[in-house]
Structures are given as C-alpha cells and as structure tokens.
Design a protein around this motif. Structure first.
Motif, PDB file in Angstrom:
ATOM      1  N   UNK A  84      40.753  48.257  41.454  1.00 19.12           N
ATOM      2  CA  UNK A  84      40.015  47.940  42.666  1.00 19.12           C
ATOM      3  C   UNK A  84      39.386  49.206  43.234  1.00 19.12           C
ATOM      4  N   UNK A  85      38.065  49.158  43.460  1.00 19.09           N
ATOM      5  CA  UNK A  85      37.370  50.317  43.985  1.00 19.09           C
ATOM      6  C   UNK A  85      37.551  50.403  45.500  1.00 19.09           C
ATOM      7  N   UNK A  86      37.409  51.602  46.070  1.00 21.27           N
ATOM      8  CA  UNK A  86      37.486  51.740  47.532  1.00 21.27           C
ATOM      9  C   UNK A  86      36.418  50.867  48.203  1.00 21.27           C
ATOM     10  N   UNK A  87      36.647  50.494  49.457  1.00 16.40           N
ATOM     11  CA  UNK A  87      35.707  49.621  50.163  1.00 16.40           C
ATOM     12  C   UNK A  87      34.356  50.289  50.395  1.00 16.40           C
ATOM     13  N   UNK A  88      34.337  51.597  50.488  1.00 18.57           N
ATOM     14  CA  UNK A  88      33.075  52.297  50.719  1.00 18.57           C
ATOM     15  C   UNK A  88      32.509  52.827  49.409  1.00 18.57           C
ATOM     16  N   UNK A  89      31.212  53.155  49.445  1.00 15.05           N
ATOM     17  CA  UNK A  89      30.576  53.715  48.258  1.00 15.05           C
ATOM     18  C   UNK A  89      30.030  52.618  47.358  1.00 15.05           C
ATOM     19  N   UNK A  90      29.539  53.025  46.194  1.00 13.44           N
ATOM     20  CA  UNK A  90      28.955  52.049  45.277  1.00 13.44           C
ATOM     21  C   UNK A  90      30.016  51.059  44.807  1.00 13.44           C
ATOM     22  N   UNK A  91      29.591  49.819  44.669  1.00 11.56           N
ATOM     23  CA  UNK A  91      30.488  48.735  44.233  1.00 11.56           C
ATOM     24  C   UNK A  91      31.755  48.672  45.094  1.00 11.56           C
ATOM     25  N   UNK A  92      31.616  48.963  46.379  1.00 13.27           N
ATOM     26  CA  UNK A  92      32.774  48.980  47.269  1.00 13.27           C
ATOM     27  C   UNK A  92      33.505  47.650  47.290  1.00 13.27           C
ATOM     28  N   UNK A  93      34.819  47.686  47.089  1.00 18.70           N
ATOM     29  CA  UNK A  93      35.634  46.487  47.126  1.00 18.70           C
ATOM     30  C   UNK A  93      35.573  45.639  45.878  1.00 18.70           C
ATOM     31  N   UNK A  94      34.837  46.096  44.849  1.00 15.22           N
ATOM     32  CA  UNK A  94      34.753  45.348  43.596  1.00 15.22           C
ATOM     33  C   UNK A  94      35.776  45.888  42.599  1.00 15.22           C
ATOM     34  N   UNK A 137      31.226  35.651  44.070  1.00 13.30           N
ATOM     35  CA  UNK A 137      30.008  34.850  44.164  1.00 13.30           C
ATOM     36  C   UNK A 137      28.761  35.727  44.292  1.00 13.30           C
ATOM     37  N   UNK A 138      28.957  36.975  44.697  1.00 13.57           N
ATOM     38  CA  UNK A 138      27.831  37.898  44.880  1.00 13.57           C
ATOM     39  C   UNK A 138      27.526  38.693  43.608  1.00 13.57           C
ATOM     40  N   UNK A 139      28.434  38.683  42.652  1.00 10.75           N
ATOM     41  CA  UNK A 139      28.295  39.527  41.459  1.00 10.75           C
ATOM     42  C   UNK A 139      26.952  39.288  40.777  1.00 10.75           C
ATOM     43  N   UNK A 140      26.178  40.357  40.607  1.00 16.32           N
ATOM     44  CA  UNK A 140      24.859  40.288  39.988  1.00 16.32           C
ATOM     45  C   UNK A 140      23.713  40.367  40.982  1.00 16.32           C
ATOM     46  N   UNK A 141      23.985  40.085  42.265  1.00 19.75           N
ATOM     47  CA  UNK A 141      22.933  40.177  43.282  1.00 19.75           C
ATOM     48  C   UNK A 141      22.678  41.611  43.723  1.00 19.75           C
ATOM     49  N   UNK A 142      23.684  42.487  43.545  1.00 20.86           N
ATOM     50  CA  UNK A 142      23.529  43.882  43.928  1.00 20.86           C
ATOM     51  C   UNK A 142      23.645  44.109  45.421  1.00 20.86           C
ATOM     52  N   UNK A 143      23.578  45.389  45.812  1.00 20.97           N
ATOM     53  CA  UNK A 143      23.709  45.772  47.223  1.00 20.97           C
ATOM     54  C   UNK A 143      24.902  45.055  47.856  1.00 20.97           C
ATOM     55  N   UNK A 144      26.096  45.362  47.329  1.00 13.94           N
ATOM     56  CA  UNK A 144      27.293  44.594  47.670  1.00 13.94           C
ATOM     57  C   UNK A 144      27.754  44.781  49.113  1.00 13.94           C
ATOM     58  N   UNK A 145      27.245  45.789  49.787  1.00 14.93           N
ATOM     59  CA  UNK A 145      27.577  45.936  51.202  1.00 14.93           C
ATOM     60  C   UNK A 145      27.119  44.704  51.977  1.00 14.93           C
ATOM     61  N   UNK A 146      26.073  44.027  51.475  1.00 11.79           N
ATOM     62  CA  UNK A 146      25.612  42.801  52.127  1.00 11.79           C
ATOM     63  C   UNK A 146      26.712  41.744  52.147  1.00 11.79           C
ATOM     64  N   UNK A 147      27.414  41.606  51.023  1.00 12.47           N
ATOM     65  CA  UNK A 147      28.475  40.594  50.936  1.00 12.47           C
ATOM     66  C   UNK A 147      29.647  40.959  51.833  1.00 12.47           C
ATOM     67  N   UNK A 148      30.002  42.246  51.874  1.00 15.88           N
ATOM     68  CA  UNK A 148      31.113  42.656  52.736  1.00 15.88           C
ATOM     69  C   UNK A 148      30.751  42.450  54.207  1.00 15.88           C
ATOM     70  N   UNK A 149      29.508  42.769  54.565  1.00 15.12           N
ATOM     71  CA  UNK A 149      29.066  42.556  55.945  1.00 15.12           C
ATOM     72  C   UNK A 149      28.990  41.069  56.282  1.00 15.12           C
TER      73      UNK A 149
END
Length: 351
Positions: free
Chosen positions: A251-261, A78-90
C-alpha cells in the motif's frame, strides 16, 4: 430598421438545441450528486473515456451515502485507469463531508460548493448551473479555448492576468436564462467544434464576431504553457510471486503519485533488488529482469524496471503487515491499482 444581432448566449443556445449532446449518462436523472461525480471525472479526462467509468461507478455508488460509507480501496478500484487519483480520494472525502456535516444535502451556492475537497470555482459553477439551474459562470479547458479565440485573449491561462481576463469574459457572456443548457452548450462547442486542432469554424455559431476566425489566428489561442524539459526518473518494482500466482503488493502512502493505491514494492535502481527482497521481506527466488516500462505523468517520465522474483513457497510472516497483501486476481478483494501495475499484473497472472 437594422436587424438586431442575437447575443453570444442566444446563438450558442440555438446551436445547442440543434447540435448539442443531450444523451450523456449524467444528463439523465439529474441530481447534484450525479452531476458532481461526472464533473470530477471529467476534470482532465475526455468524455468518451469517462462514460464507462461513470456508469460503473454509479452502479456501485448510486447515492452519496453509499459512496461515503464505501471503503476507500473500493473507490480507488473503480477509479483505476482514470488517472489523477487525488480526484478519487477527494471525492470520498467530500462524500463523507456531505453526509456527516451537511445531512446528505449538497451545497446550493458556488461559494459553498467550493468548500468540498477537489471542487474548484469552475467545477462548482458547472454543478450549480446544471443541477440547480442557477446562473454560474464556468471556465474549464473547453470554455477557455472558446473565449480566448472569440475575444483574442492572449497568454497562458496559468498567468494571473490571462486567467482574470478569461473569467471576466465568462462572467460577461453567461446569461441568466437557461443556465444549465448554456453551461452544457459552451462546453460542447469547445469539445466538438472549437477543438484544439482543426477547429470547424464554418459550423460555429459564434464565427461572425470571433476575432481569431476573422484574423486566421485560431492556433494562437489559447496561449500555450512555456515548455520545460520533462525529467526522467527510474525505479525498480519487485514483482514477488509466490506459488498459485500470488503477487505481493504494498500500500502506497496517501500522498504523492498513486497515493493510497496498491503497487509493487519499489526499490531505487542503484540497489540490488535481490538483496532488498531478502532484507525487507525475507524472501529469495529465481530473479528475472523484465522489459522497462515507461509511464508518463504530466510533469515527468517514470521508467519502471520490473524485477520478477519467483518463490518456491509462500512466506507467512509477510501477512502480518497490513500494508502488504498477496494479490491473486479474482479471489482478491477489490483494491485500487495504479495503471502500469494493473498492466504488469495482467502479464503475470495467466487467464
């Protein structure tokens, strides 16, 4: 007897009553949950961009309990395209904290609200003032601009002295009355009148004692971050396609750019893509280099070199790894995808 000049807050509230935005989705059916989601989405993102995401998000996750119990992949989707994905994980972490540790009730003070992952002092203040109608100063980007110009607070807000001066100005101007309306008012003024470029100072209720307006120095405030050359990084992305338009994602690591995507497998640009595909996944096929795609982050450019590898058959051994999946558009469960990956997938999968 001389007339008393209305205070900073009084003028702002009078302006808000006539011109402020009052029909935004998060201004309806106000609750701490709805305000919290909106404030996290609005961090570093424009209102018009956020609105459709917010409406879709609230439809899928109408309560903090629903959000907490949703798989993280669904939240990231649901967050895809909003960017700054750490916001969604938090957001997901904080929802679990509220449900598991606080009994589903959001904190009612700025200090306690700041304990939620992803919530800083300004975001906490906005939630407390809007949801609970308590006085709480805020300092988002729009508010920094209004206060810096009005009081001629020089310097970049990333410097401690400047930031402290801005917080003091916010503290001094925030009233006890109508805190929810005032918070929305000062954010609205920055977003619609006291804009970065071409501010409409003639329409501003604060122009009579605004230092920047009186001296014609609006463009000097707030101070800009010292410029640095933005580095360029490069990576190859393997677009491995099996028959029936199945695309391999990792699946990317949870940390770093696009974490968890989920993304295409990545390969250093100096490595032969075909060799890596054979070594890592045991696959080979017709290989085509696609046009380079540049994706810009806040601190660097990423040049993506897409390498399309078309397979004749779908290998079964790949599915044994739970960090890999075959993506096939509508038939694939909702997963979080990085924006450039989403774009490249659309080009690959014919509608």
């Amino acid at each position: 007897m001389a007339a008393v000049t209305p205070s900073f807050a009084d003028r702002l509230l009078l302006w808000f009553d006539k011109h402020g935005r009052k029909d935004l989705p998060w201004q309806q059916d106000i609750s701490a949950y709805r305000v919290w989601v909106s404030e996290i989405m609005l961090q570093q993102t424009q209102v018009n961009t956020v609105i459709p995401y917010y409406l879709d998000f609230m439809k899928s996750f109408p309560t903090v309990q629903r959000l907490a119990r949703a798989p993280i992949d669904q939240v990231l989707h649901h967050w895809a395209g909003l960017g700054y994905y750490a916001r969604a994980r938090n957001l997901h972490k904080a929802a679990n904290y509220v449900v598991d540790e606080l009994g589903g009730e959001f904190p009612k003070t700025v200090e306690d609200m700041e304990k939620l992952p992803g919530v800083g002092r300004s975001t906490a203040g906005a939630i407390i003032s809007i949801a609970y109608r308590k006085r709480a100063p805020i300092l988002d980007g729009n508010v920094k601009r209004v206060l810096a110009r009005h009081q001629a607070i020089a310097g970049w807000a990333g410097e401690a002295a400047t930031l402290n001066a801005l917080w003091q100005a916010s503290e001094d101007t925030t009233p006890n009355k109508r805190p929810a309306a005032y918070t929305q008012a000062i954010m609205d003024l920055g977003a619609t009148v006291c804009t970065r470029s071409k501010p409409r100072c003639g329409e501003c209720p604060l122009n009579k004692d605004c230092t920047a307006f009186k001296t014609g120095t609006q463009s000097e405030y707030p101070g800009k971050k010292p410029k640095k050359a933005i580095p360029v990084k490069a990576v190859q992305m393997l677009m491995i396609e099996a028959p029936k338009q199945q695309i391999l994602l990792e699946l990317r690591p949870n940390r770093g750019i696009w974490g968890g995507l989920w993304s295409f497998p990545e390969v250093p640009v100096e490595d032969p893509a075909e060799d890596v595909a054979l070594q890592r996944f045991g696959v080979s096929g017709k290989t085509t280099a696609k046009a380079v795609v540049r994706h810009t982050f806040s601190h660097y450019h990423l040049d993506i070199h897409p390498i399309h590898i078309k397979l004749k058959a779908t290998p079964t051994q790949i599915m044994e790894d739970n960090r890999l999946l075959w993506y096939n558009g509508p038939s694939t469960p909702e997963v979080g995808l990085a924006a450039p990956v989403q774009k490249l997938l659309k080009q690959l999968i014919k509608k």
